[in-house]
Design an enzyme around this catalytic site. Structure first.
Site, PDB file in Angstrom:
ATOM      1  N   ASP A  73       0.811  -1.214   0.000  1.00  0.00           N
ATOM      2  CA  ASP A  73       0.000   0.000   0.000  1.00  0.00           C
ATOM      3  C   ASP A  73       0.846   1.265   0.000  1.00  0.00           C
ATOM      4  O   ASP A  73       2.066   1.225   0.151  1.00  0.00           O
ATOM      5  CB  ASP A  73      -0.947   0.001   1.212  1.00  0.00           C
ATOM      6  CG  ASP A  73      -0.285  -0.521   2.486  1.00  0.00           C
ATOM      7  OD1 ASP A  73       0.939  -0.339   2.641  1.00  0.00           O
ATOM      8  OD2 ASP A  73      -0.984  -1.112   3.325  1.00  0.00           O
TER       9      ASP A  73
ATOM     10  N   ASN B  34      -7.908  -3.713  14.612  1.00  0.00           N
ATOM     11  CA  ASN B  34      -9.265  -4.095  14.206  1.00  0.00           C
ATOM     12  C   ASN B  34      -9.258  -5.250  13.205  1.00  0.00           C
ATOM     13  O   ASN B  34     -10.290  -5.570  12.622  1.00  0.00           O
ATOM     14  CB  ASN B  34     -10.011  -2.894  13.622  1.00  0.00           C
ATOM     15  CG  ASN B  34      -9.325  -2.312  12.392  1.00  0.00           C
ATOM     16  OD1 ASN B  34      -8.326  -2.847  11.919  1.00  0.00           O
ATOM     17  ND2 ASN B  34      -9.868  -1.220  11.879  1.00  0.00           N
TER      18      ASN B  34
ATOM     19  N   HIS C 101      -7.446  -5.348  10.400  1.00  0.00           N
ATOM     20  CA  HIS C 101      -7.210  -4.991   8.998  1.00  0.00           C
ATOM     21  C   HIS C 101      -5.883  -5.550   8.489  1.00  0.00           C
ATOM     22  O   HIS C 101      -4.913  -5.655   9.223  1.00  0.00           O
ATOM     23  CB  HIS C 101      -7.325  -3.477   8.768  1.00  0.00           C
ATOM     24  CG  HIS C 101      -6.153  -2.656   9.209  1.00  0.00           C
ATOM     25  ND1 HIS C 101      -6.245  -1.722  10.211  1.00  0.00           N
ATOM     26  CD2 HIS C 101      -4.870  -2.591   8.772  1.00  0.00           C
ATOM     27  CE1 HIS C 101      -5.070  -1.132  10.370  1.00  0.00           C
ATOM     28  NE2 HIS C 101      -4.218  -1.646   9.509  1.00  0.00           N
TER      29      HIS C 101
ATOM     30  N   GLU D 166      -9.968  -2.564   5.517  1.00  0.00           N
ATOM     31  CA  GLU D 166     -10.597  -2.339   6.815  1.00  0.00           C
ATOM     32  C   GLU D 166     -11.843  -3.214   6.985  1.00  0.00           C
ATOM     33  O   GLU D 166     -12.463  -3.632   5.999  1.00  0.00           O
ATOM     34  CB  GLU D 166     -10.998  -0.864   6.944  1.00  0.00           C
ATOM     35  CG  GLU D 166      -9.849   0.124   6.805  1.00  0.00           C
ATOM     36  CD  GLU D 166      -9.044   0.287   8.086  1.00  0.00           C
ATOM     37  OE1 GLU D 166      -9.300  -0.449   9.053  1.00  0.00           O
ATOM     38  OE2 GLU D 166      -8.158   1.163   8.111  1.00  0.00           O
TER      39      GLU D 166
END
Length: 242
Positions: free
Chosen positions: A67, A136, A138, A143
């Site tokens: 990314d 979380n 991800h 996400e």
């Protein structure tokens, strides 16, 4: 899915580096899938050391990163291209023309995303992919959501992720709100995946990975559908998820 419990972060980095060494030794022109953030830094230090000791050769290696922040160029110290140069590429005998990171300054971000997937496919796919995990769950910037995107795409960052990444910036206001991220479909095409887990804030996500159901609301659980995944955690994390 294979779980390795190691003593500490040092051993985690050492074990991961040995796995990478095996892949590179077997295939001298391997395509490495790389990640940023604090978790893989120890791995990169070990790899640099191996390269200096002539244990591994990067001259024919190619790399693709997961990314990049939208709006940051490779010269920006907060960009992932800059991170990779500083933490790995500048210290090994790799041709930087063979290192690929999404272009966060692309005029047409959707076109950049399509071209990035095309490039990965042209390289023959990823031989080994290193992953970290967010609090979380991800993976890259995929996400938690009702659905996950398979391809590389532009995505907005959640408040949780922005807050977590703000430690790398002078203020939370400086953290980009969008990123180009490889999708779960592309990540799952990698022939081998190594997930490194560091930090007690990841405990709930890891509990979900090993004790919960496969769900898009914990993207890491998608890794159960891959045939060759190694998850490396330390003893502290192992005790936390019992």
């Amino acid at each position: 899915m294979k779980l390795l419990v190691v003593k500490d972060y040092e051993e985690m980095s050492e074990v991961a580096a040995k796995i990478f060494k095996e892949v590179i030794s077997e295939k001298t022109n391997a395509v490495l899938g790389l990640a940023t953030g604090s978790t893989p830094e120890g791995l990169y230090k070990k790899i640099i050391e191996m390269n200096r000791n002539k244990e591994i050769d990067f001259s024919n290696i190619k790399t693709v990163n997961l990314d990049e922040y939208v709006g940051l160029g490779g010269e920006d110290p907060q960009s992932y291209r800059y991170f990779m140069n500083e933490k790995l590429f500048n210290h090994v005998n790799i041709n930087k023309a063979n290192t690929f990171v999404p272009n966060g300054l692309a005029k047409d971000l959707d076109e950049e995303a399509k071209n990035y997937d095309k490039k990965v496919d042209e390289l023959g796919g990823i031989d080994i992919q290193i992953l970290g995990i967010g609090a979380n769950g991800h993976i890259a910037f995929n996400e938690p959501d009702d659905f996950l995107i398979a391809e590389t795409h532009v995505t907005g960052l959640t408040k949780t992720t922005i807050e977590a990444n703000s430690r790398f910036f002078k203020s939370i206001e400086e953290v980009p709100t969008k990123a180009l991220s490889m999708g779960l479909g592309q990540i799952m095409k990698a022939r081998k995946i190594v997930l490194l887990v560091r930090g007690q804030d990841k405990a709930e996500a890891i509990k979900g990975l090993f004790k919960g159901n496969i769900t898009t609301h914990n993207p890491a659980t998608m890794l159960h559908m891959h045939k060759d995944v190694t998850v490396i955690i330390d003893e502290e994390m192992a005790n936390a998820i019992k």
